[in-house]
Motif scaffolding. Structure first.
Motif, PDB file in Angstrom:
ATOM      1  N   ILE A  16      27.396  19.203 -23.985  1.00  0.00           N
ATOM      2  CA  ILE A  16      26.673  18.447 -22.961  1.00  0.00           C
ATOM      3  C   ILE A  16      25.198  18.732 -23.144  1.00  0.00           C
ATOM      4  O   ILE A  16      24.769  19.893 -23.046  1.00  0.00           O
ATOM      5  CB  ILE A  16      27.136  18.850 -21.544  1.00  0.00           C
ATOM      6  CG1 ILE A  16      28.600  18.488 -21.339  1.00  0.00           C
ATOM      7  CG2 ILE A  16      26.249  18.182 -20.491  1.00  0.00           C
ATOM      8  CD1 ILE A  16      29.169  18.986 -20.009  1.00  0.00           C
ATOM      9  N   PHE A  22      26.387  15.493 -18.275  1.00  0.00           N
ATOM     10  CA  PHE A  22      26.919  16.459 -17.314  1.00  0.00           C
ATOM     11  C   PHE A  22      27.618  15.727 -16.162  1.00  0.00           C
ATOM     12  O   PHE A  22      28.764  16.046 -15.808  1.00  0.00           O
ATOM     13  CB  PHE A  22      25.780  17.339 -16.777  1.00  0.00           C
ATOM     14  CG  PHE A  22      26.206  18.333 -15.735  1.00  0.00           C
ATOM     15  CD1 PHE A  22      26.681  19.579 -16.106  1.00  0.00           C
ATOM     16  CD2 PHE A  22      26.138  18.016 -14.383  1.00  0.00           C
ATOM     17  CE1 PHE A  22      27.081  20.511 -15.147  1.00  0.00           C
ATOM     18  CE2 PHE A  22      26.540  18.933 -13.416  1.00  0.00           C
ATOM     19  CZ  PHE A  22      27.012  20.182 -13.802  1.00  0.00           C
ATOM     20  N   LEU A  32      34.366  21.855 -15.973  1.00  0.00           N
ATOM     21  CA  LEU A  32      33.495  22.129 -17.112  1.00  0.00           C
ATOM     22  C   LEU A  32      34.131  23.134 -18.059  1.00  0.00           C
ATOM     23  O   LEU A  32      33.468  23.621 -18.986  1.00  0.00           O
ATOM     24  CB  LEU A  32      32.141  22.661 -16.619  1.00  0.00           C
ATOM     25  CG  LEU A  32      31.269  21.672 -15.841  1.00  0.00           C
ATOM     26  CD1 LEU A  32      30.153  22.406 -15.111  1.00  0.00           C
ATOM     27  CD2 LEU A  32      30.699  20.627 -16.789  1.00  0.00           C
ATOM     28  N   VAL A  37      27.082  23.625 -22.423  1.00  0.00           N
ATOM     29  CA  VAL A  37      25.987  22.880 -21.794  1.00  0.00           C
ATOM     30  C   VAL A  37      24.688  23.438 -22.351  1.00  0.00           C
ATOM     31  O   VAL A  37      24.388  24.621 -22.192  1.00  0.00           O
ATOM     32  CB  VAL A  37      26.028  23.007 -20.262  1.00  0.00           C
ATOM     33  CG1 VAL A  37      25.054  22.018 -19.629  1.00  0.00           C
ATOM     34  CG2 VAL A  37      27.445  22.770 -19.734  1.00  0.00           C
ATOM     35  N   LEU A  42      19.789  22.264 -14.519  1.00  0.00           N
ATOM     36  CA  LEU A  42      20.851  22.061 -13.533  1.00  0.00           C
ATOM     37  C   LEU A  42      20.442  22.514 -12.140  1.00  0.00           C
ATOM     38  O   LEU A  42      21.300  22.694 -11.264  1.00  0.00           O
ATOM     39  CB  LEU A  42      22.117  22.814 -13.973  1.00  0.00           C
ATOM     40  CG  LEU A  42      22.725  22.364 -15.310  1.00  0.00           C
ATOM     41  CD1 LEU A  42      23.893  23.259 -15.689  1.00  0.00           C
ATOM     42  CD2 LEU A  42      23.172  20.907 -15.246  1.00  0.00           C
ATOM     43  N   ARG A  45      21.829  20.374  -9.532  1.00  0.00           N
ATOM     44  CA  ARG A  45      23.283  20.150  -9.599  1.00  0.00           C
ATOM     45  C   ARG A  45      24.037  21.359  -9.046  1.00  0.00           C
ATOM     46  O   ARG A  45      25.141  21.677  -9.471  1.00  0.00           O
ATOM     47  CB  ARG A  45      23.715  19.878 -11.049  1.00  0.00           C
ATOM     48  CG  ARG A  45      23.164  18.596 -11.649  1.00  0.00           C
ATOM     49  CD  ARG A  45      23.689  17.366 -10.899  1.00  0.00           C
ATOM     50  NE  ARG A  45      23.306  16.117 -11.558  1.00  0.00           N
ATOM     51  CZ  ARG A  45      22.169  15.479 -11.343  1.00  0.00           C
ATOM     52  NH1 ARG A  45      21.267  15.998 -10.484  1.00  0.00           N
ATOM     53  NH2 ARG A  45      21.907  14.345 -11.968  1.00  0.00           N
ATOM     54  N   CYS A  62      20.117  26.862 -19.487  1.00  0.00           N
ATOM     55  CA  CYS A  62      20.156  25.837 -18.444  1.00  0.00           C
ATOM     56  C   CYS A  62      19.625  26.426 -17.134  1.00  0.00           C
ATOM     57  O   CYS A  62      20.294  27.281 -16.530  1.00  0.00           O
ATOM     58  CB  CYS A  62      21.583  25.344 -18.226  1.00  0.00           C
ATOM     59  SG  CYS A  62      22.340  24.575 -19.669  1.00  0.00           S
TER      60      CYS A  62
END
Length: 373
Positions: A16, A22, A32, A37, A42, A45, A62
């Motif tokens: 991702i 995502f 997930l 990722v 994020l 999120r 991330c």
């Protein structure tokens, strides 16, 4: 017109690399678990991270809120935190763009991410810091992965040559015309990503949608800053002026290295895969030239590239040998007599039918086409 596959279409199904990806995975799978990722912000999120399973997931650089990070860690995910104090992202999911590497050019080249990354390399190499060498390796592996995704399905032709070729010369114009013609046949032009012959070939690919008038205008504008010395800033600014005047540029790839820190990357490659390790970069550049390589006159670096390319062709270690076209008979038979040795190596081997020497750069595309069969 040259084509290049869209970046996101070819990466591993469990990677991702964008917020859109995502959101799509969370919506479709509700988990997930097992995903990687990579360099996705994020922080917005948090709700999704708190309500979505993440066992076995890996988050590489991330940014996320601490409660979200604690939750996914508790489920068994690995979280490699962002490293904001670095002048580069070791977990990046995409290759570079010229705008990214040359950001802040108006404040002088020394202020750009490209120059700052080189300065960081010099400091950490001197310290022999194992942490820094790990970060360099992570970065270069991420760049290789992104480059593989970018070039998946593309027919790539390499154009190699020295950095000493100056703007405003007939040789530079010839290399630009070569890059333009190769791009117009549908090939993806790849170079070492630096100045000189490399820049000229990337310029030609960039100008593939344009005619001779625009090419002439670009060459005249660039000639005002013929080399990257004494001022990289002026040299790069001239290139960005061309890009601004002619914004519908074609796509090509530059694969430079911070190992040669005195050489800036050229801004005409639409995609730049820049490495800390020159060995990784050299091998990766030539291995990806699936439609052959054109070698323009150069010195030690280009000679090395000739034989780096000849070795897998000789042993057929990458399958069927790929074409090799050397340009400028006097250069490759007298000044640096590479051609006789290459001929001797190729004799009675399958690569013998895949090498050619031409005198003029205008002959190179036809020679390449002939060798490709």
């Amino acid at each position: 017109m040259q084509t290049m596959p869209a970046h996101a279409a070819h990466h591993d199904d469990h990677e991702i690399e964008t917020l859109e990806e995502f959101d799509a995975v969370v919506s479709a799978r509700g988990s997930l678990a097992g995903f990687r990722v990579q360099a996705v912000d994020l922080t917005d999120r948090t709700r999704e991270l708190l309500t979505t399973g993440a066992a076995g997931a890996v988050f590489l650089g991330c940014p996320m809120r601490e409660d979200a990070a604690a939750k996914v860690r508790a489920e068994g995910a690995l979280v490699f935190p962002p490293l904001p104090d670095l002048p580069f992202d070791p977990y990046r999911g995409h290759v570079y763009t010229p705008d990214e590497l040359f950001a802040s050019l108006a404040d002088g080249y020394e202020a750009t991410p490209d120059a700052r990354a080189y300065a960081w390399l010099q400091r950490t190499k001197a310290d022999r810091d194992v942490y820094a060498s790990t970060l360099r390796a992570l970065h270069d592996d991420a760049v290789s992965d992104a480059l593989d995704e970018l070039l998946s399905g593309a027919r790539v032709v390499g154009v190699m040559g020295g950095h000493a070729m100056r703007r405003g010369t007939t040789e530079y114009e010839g290399a630009a015309r070569l890059g333009r013609e190769l791009a117009r046949t549908g090939l993806t032009v790849a170079t070492g990503g630096g100045p000189g012959a490399m820049e000229a070939a990337n310029l030609g690919a960039y100008l593939a949608p344009y005619g001779d008038e625009e090419l002439g205008d670009a060459l005249r504008l660039l000639a005002k800053a013929p080399g990257f010395t004494p001022s990289v800033t002026d040299w790069a600014a001239a290139a960005f002026e061309v890009r601004e005047r002619l914004p519908r540029g074609g796509r090509s790839v530059g694969i430079p290295t911070w190992f040669y820190g005195h050489e800036p990357p050229n801004p005409f490659a639409s995609h730049i895969a820049k490495y800390f390790s020159n060995a990784t970069r050299e091998d990766g550049l030539l291995a990806r030239c699936t439609a052959g390589v054109v070698f323009l006159p150069g010195a030690a670096g280009t000679v090395q590239e000739v034989f780096d390319n000849a070795t897998p062709n000789y042993y057929e270690s990458r399958g069927e040998p790929t074409p090799m076209v050397l340009v400028n008979r006097a250069h490759w038979t007298e000044r640096l007599p590479v051609w006789p040795l290459l001929q001797s190596l190729a004799r009675e081997r399958s690569m013998e039918a895949r090498i050619a020497l031409v005198d003029r750069i205008e002959e190179a595309p036809e020679a390449l086409k002939r060798l490709l069969g």
